[in-house]
Write a protein that holds these residues in place. Structure first.
Motif, short mmCIF file in Angstrom:
data_model
loop_
_atom_site.label_atom_id
_atom_site.label_comp_id
_atom_site.label_asym_id
_atom_site.label_seq_id
_atom_site.Cartn_x
_atom_site.Cartn_y
_atom_site.Cartn_z
N THR A 61 0.85 -1.18 0.00
CA THR A 61 0.00 0.00 0.00
C THR A 61 0.89 1.23 0.00
O THR A 61 1.77 1.38 0.85
CB THR A 61 -0.89 0.02 1.27
OG1 THR A 61 -1.61 -1.21 1.34
CG2 THR A 61 -1.85 1.18 1.23
N THR A 62 0.67 2.13 -0.97
CA THR A 62 1.43 3.37 -1.04
C THR A 62 0.57 4.49 -0.46
O THR A 62 -0.55 4.72 -0.91
CB THR A 62 1.82 3.69 -2.49
OG1 THR A 62 2.53 2.59 -3.03
CG2 THR A 62 2.68 4.93 -2.56
N HIS A 63 1.10 5.20 0.52
CA HIS A 63 0.38 6.27 1.19
C HIS A 63 0.63 7.60 0.46
O HIS A 63 1.51 7.71 -0.39
CB HIS A 63 0.82 6.37 2.65
CG HIS A 63 0.62 5.09 3.41
ND1 HIS A 63 -0.62 4.65 3.82
CD2 HIS A 63 1.50 4.13 3.80
CE1 HIS A 63 -0.50 3.49 4.43
NE2 HIS A 63 0.79 3.15 4.43
N ALA A 64 -0.16 8.61 0.82
CA ALA A 64 -0.07 9.92 0.17
C ALA A 64 1.30 10.57 0.36
O ALA A 64 1.77 11.31 -0.51
CB ALA A 64 -1.17 10.84 0.70
N ASP A 65 1.98 10.29 1.47
CA ASP A 65 3.28 10.89 1.72
C ASP A 65 4.42 10.14 1.03
O ASP A 65 5.58 10.48 1.20
CB ASP A 65 3.54 11.01 3.22
CG ASP A 65 3.59 9.65 3.91
OD1 ASP A 65 3.32 8.63 3.25
OD2 ASP A 65 3.90 9.63 5.12
N SER A 67 5.26 6.94 1.51
CA SER A 67 5.72 5.75 2.23
C SER A 67 4.88 4.54 1.81
O SER A 67 3.77 4.67 1.31
CB SER A 67 5.61 5.98 3.74
OG SER A 67 4.26 6.16 4.10
N ARG A 68 5.46 3.40 2.03
CA ARG A 68 4.79 2.15 1.64
C ARG A 68 4.63 1.25 2.85
O ARG A 68 5.50 1.20 3.72
CB ARG A 68 5.59 1.42 0.58
CG ARG A 68 5.63 2.12 -0.74
CD ARG A 68 6.37 1.29 -1.74
NE ARG A 68 6.35 1.96 -3.04
CZ ARG A 68 6.95 1.49 -4.09
NH1 ARG A 68 7.64 0.37 -4.01
NH2 ARG A 68 6.90 2.13 -5.23
N THR A 69 3.54 0.51 2.84
CA THR A 69 3.29 -0.49 3.87
C THR A 69 3.12 -1.84 3.18
O THR A 69 2.32 -1.96 2.25
CB THR A 69 2.01 -0.16 4.67
OG1 THR A 69 2.15 1.13 5.22
CG2 THR A 69 1.78 -1.18 5.75
N THR A 71 1.97 -5.65 3.61
CA THR A 71 1.20 -6.55 4.46
C THR A 71 1.31 -7.95 3.87
O THR A 71 0.92 -8.17 2.72
CB THR A 71 -0.28 -6.12 4.51
OG1 THR A 71 -0.34 -4.77 4.93
CG2 THR A 71 -1.06 -7.01 5.45
#
Length: 82
Positions: A61-65, A67-69, A71
């Motif tokens: 998951t790529t966030h607006a800032d 960064s990536r998560t 899972t």
């Protein structure tokens, strides 16, 4: 490809390697049997590895800032009996 093919090749190879005493001109049936036995064992191992790998999944998951998560999910449910 699956467990069935691996068991078939394994059984056919062992029969040729250990039980057949006939010969064909220019063909060593014992060696053909051992080759089929090894191929059957390899198919069984590769099928097991592939089934184990299919039970894992990963989502990024790529966030607006920026960064990536990551899972990761693994189903520990045993594969269906064949």
């Amino acid at each position: 490809m699956g467990y069935g093919l691996g068991v078939f090749l394994l059984a056919l190879g062992l029969i040729l390697a250990l039980a057949v005493t006939d010969s064909l001109s220019g063909v060593d049936l014992t060696m053909v049997g051992w080759i089929l036995t090894l191929a059957g064992a390899l198919v069984i191992v590769l099928t097991a590895v592939q089934a184990n790998r299919a039970r894992r999944s990963a989502a990024v998951t790529t966030h607006a800032d920026g960064s990536r998560t990551v899972t990761e999910r693994r189903d520990d449910v045993p594969p269906p009996a064949v």
